[in-house]
Design an enzyme around this catalytic site. Structure first.
Site, PDB file in Angstrom:
ATOM      1  CE1 TYR A 184      -3.274  -3.264   0.766  1.00 52.51           C
ATOM      2  CE2 TYR A 184      -2.200  -2.979   3.282  1.00 52.51           C
ATOM      3  CZ  TYR A 184      -3.077  -3.665   2.131  1.00 52.51           C
ATOM      4  OH  TYR A 184      -3.588  -4.958   2.437  1.00 52.51           O
ATOM      5  CG  HIS A 185       3.846   1.563   1.803  1.00 54.96           C
ATOM      6  ND1 HIS A 185       4.632   0.752   2.288  1.00 54.96           N
ATOM      7  CD2 HIS A 185       3.006   2.027   2.394  1.00 54.96           C
ATOM      8  CE1 HIS A 185       3.994   0.509   3.669  1.00 54.96           C
ATOM      9  NE2 HIS A 185       3.028   1.323   3.629  1.00 54.96           N
ATOM     10  N   PRO A 186       2.316   3.137  -2.735  1.00 49.70           N
ATOM     11  CG  PRO A 186       0.596   4.036  -4.011  1.00 49.70           C
ATOM     12  CD  PRO A 186       1.052   3.139  -2.779  1.00 49.70           C
TER      13      PRO A 186
END
Length: 555
Positions: free
Chosen positions: A460-462
């Protein structure tokens, strides 16, 4: 007519709205595509999975990943006041010193090194421990130790130490390696999102206007100058004008999408989409980077699952006292490790859940099991965001390029082997029975690599799709003051400006970026760089900590 228009009320947008509107002489409009953050599931930490694929989630999916068994991978992103800080696991991690120094030294991002960002990390923070060279008190963002600690997560810490991992009670302190409990963006057992910390205290200001259910469709650019935005407010077409600046804070997906819809992006792609090219910027949508993750799952038949403790009695307890299992952030403990000797900084992040992690976190967790998620936080692969059409209501094509660089698969495979060793230590061996995933039969490197390809998902870290860089970085979208190259009066302030993904959760660095950006936008001199590892700087910090604490944005 407003002085500043901010697009997106996520972590960065909430910070900017609060800091810029603190000057009563300026007017600020904040536009958020999602609803207000009033759902009970937002504020009860352990209920966060109920927010996935809800009205508070953009509910994105990637294009099929060719090196990940052709799978389309679910990407939750917050579509609500607070953005992803309203639906995330609340872990407060800044990243490694090496990450930010790389931004400054290799990407030409002057002013964005570790020492430059440290005063902004401290200014934003209200740590429940105390002020120190590495931490601040009195800032808007509550950071606390967990109120609830699951037995399985405690067993992992003990087992990892028996296997040689060092104990670390502060992953944001002098060293990142080791295992321990994560600090969380919570206060009194409730989620403390960027909206709670920054935006809500400021919303009574007459010079701040906040509109929800407002989808921005285009930045209005006239003569190379951003002059306003067009948006749909509850379905009705509206426009707003900006006297000073338009600031995009939509995140790594929405900010590049909006730039391209507005005519700023790779010329050949915009022409293909039927969009007039106003600024040819090859880097828009490129350089997409994300932390891939894999679960290792064991059955724990004698340990009650978190789901078993989250019934009506626990809900009532949480409502009355904000204590008990519902204060769990689910990913309670973990740590950082190296996949190989000689690395400059950890490249693996481990997250421990007292529940099975299946189907990218969407499957029913009602099984007595624990998971250790193996996340790769030094990522070599890169992907991109592209438009599917010129219609702003259409979702963009998201291609993170998972495992496109073979180094990533090798590091994840090493991480799987490392985590499997922990279960042989007594604290985990006593509670863990069969290995549910990958499964005891999966042993060879080839079998593990196949497991990587068929199970890799997002942590969940774009980041990175509007990357900043110095003049020598031809592909950089924004300069070190976060101004969009080729257009005046337009900035991007969010995780998309990170030239590479930090080693850890991205919420804290996004907030620090927005804190520093607020000073740049307002024309204030940035805070003086400090190094908490330097004895002289540490003494100065300690002296300042005895004075008045930095205040939260006033209502």
């Amino acid at each position: 007519m407003y002085d500043y228009i901010i697009v997106g009320a996520g972590s960065a947008g909430c910070v900017l709205a609060a800091r810029l509107s603190a000057d009563p002489s300026v007017s600020v409009l904040l536009l958020e595509a999602g609803p207000v953050d009033d759902a009970a599931e937002i504020h009860a930490p352990a209920a966060m999975s109920r927010l996935f694929q809800s009205a508070y989630d953009w509910n994105y999916r990637t294009v099929p990943q060719h090196r990940a068994a052709g799978r389309s991978i679910y990407w939750p992103r917050g579509k609500v006041l607070g953005g992803s800080s309203s639906i995330n696991a609340m872990i407060y991690i800044r990243g490694s010193r090496h990450d930010f120094d790389t931004w400054r030294e290799e990407y030409g991002c002057s002013g964005w090194g570790y020492q430059d960002l440290m005063p902004y990390f401290r200014r934003s923070e209200d740590n429940s421990r105390r002020a120190s060279a590495y931490h601040g008190i009195g800032g808007p963002l509550a950071v606390t130790d967990p109120r609830y600690k699951s037995a399985a997560c405690a067993a992992f810490i003990a087992a990892a130490q028996e296997q040689g991992a060092v104990a670390n009670d502060d992953f944001n302190g002098p060293r990142q390696d080791g295992v321990g409990w994560y600090q969380l963006t919570q206060r009194n057992g409730r989620r403390y999102s960027a909206a709670t910390a920054y935006l809500h205290p400021a919303m009574s200001r007459p010079n701040l206007t906040v509109l929800t259910d407002a989808l921005v469709t285009r930045v209005i650019i006239e003569g190379g100058q951003a002059t306003g935005v067009s948006y749909l407010h509850r379905g009705a077409a509206e426009t707003a004008q900006a006297n000073a600046e338009v600031i995009l804070s939509g995140g790594a997906i929405n900010s590049p999408q909006l730039l391209m819809l507005s005519g700023v992006g790779p010329a050949d792609h915009l022409i293909e989409m039927g969009i007039d090219v106003l600024a040819d910027s090859a880097g828009v949508g490129a350089n997409l980077s994300d932390h891939p993750v894999l679960p290792v799952i064991w059955s724990t038949p004698r340990v009650r699952g978190l789901w078993e403790k989250s019934g009506n009695a626990s809900m009532l307890r949480w409502q009355l006292s904000h204590r008990g299992p519902l204060t769990s952030n689910v990913a309670e403990s973990g740590g950082f490790a190296h996949s190989a000797p000689g690395l400059l900084a950890p490249d693996l992040q481990l997250l421990v859940l007292p529940a099975p992690y299946r189907d990218q976190g969407l499957a029913d967790p009602a099984q007595r099991a624990m998971s250790v998620l193996v996340g790769l936080v030094d990522v070599a692969s890169r992907g991109r965001i592209r438009l599917r059409s010129g219609d702003p209501r259409h979702r963009p094509a998201i291609d993170p390029g998972y495992l496109s660089d073979p180094r990533d698969a090798r590091a994840l495979t090493a991480g799987l082997k490392l985590v499997r060793e922990f279960v042989t230590a007594r604290p985990m061996a006593e509670i863990c029975k069969s290995e549910l995933a990958p499964g005891a039969h999966v042993r060879s490197d080839e079998e593990l690599l196949q497991y990587v390809r068929t199970n890799v998902a997002t942590l969940y870290h774009p980041v990175g799709t509007c990357a900043m860089g110095g003049e020598s970085r031809w592909s950089s979208v924004v300069d070190p003051e976060l101004r969009v190259r080729g257009v005046t009066g337009l900035r991007v302030v969010d995780a998309s400006v990170m030239p590479s993904v930090p080693r850890g959760n991205t919420n804290a660095p996004t907030i620090a970026i927005a804190e520093r950006a607020a000073d740049l936008i307002a024309g204030r001199a940035p805070l003086a760089a400090v190094d908490p590892a330097d004895p002289v700087d540490a003494m100065v910090i300690a002296g300042n900590a005895t004075g008045p604490a930095p205040s939260a944005p006033a209502a």
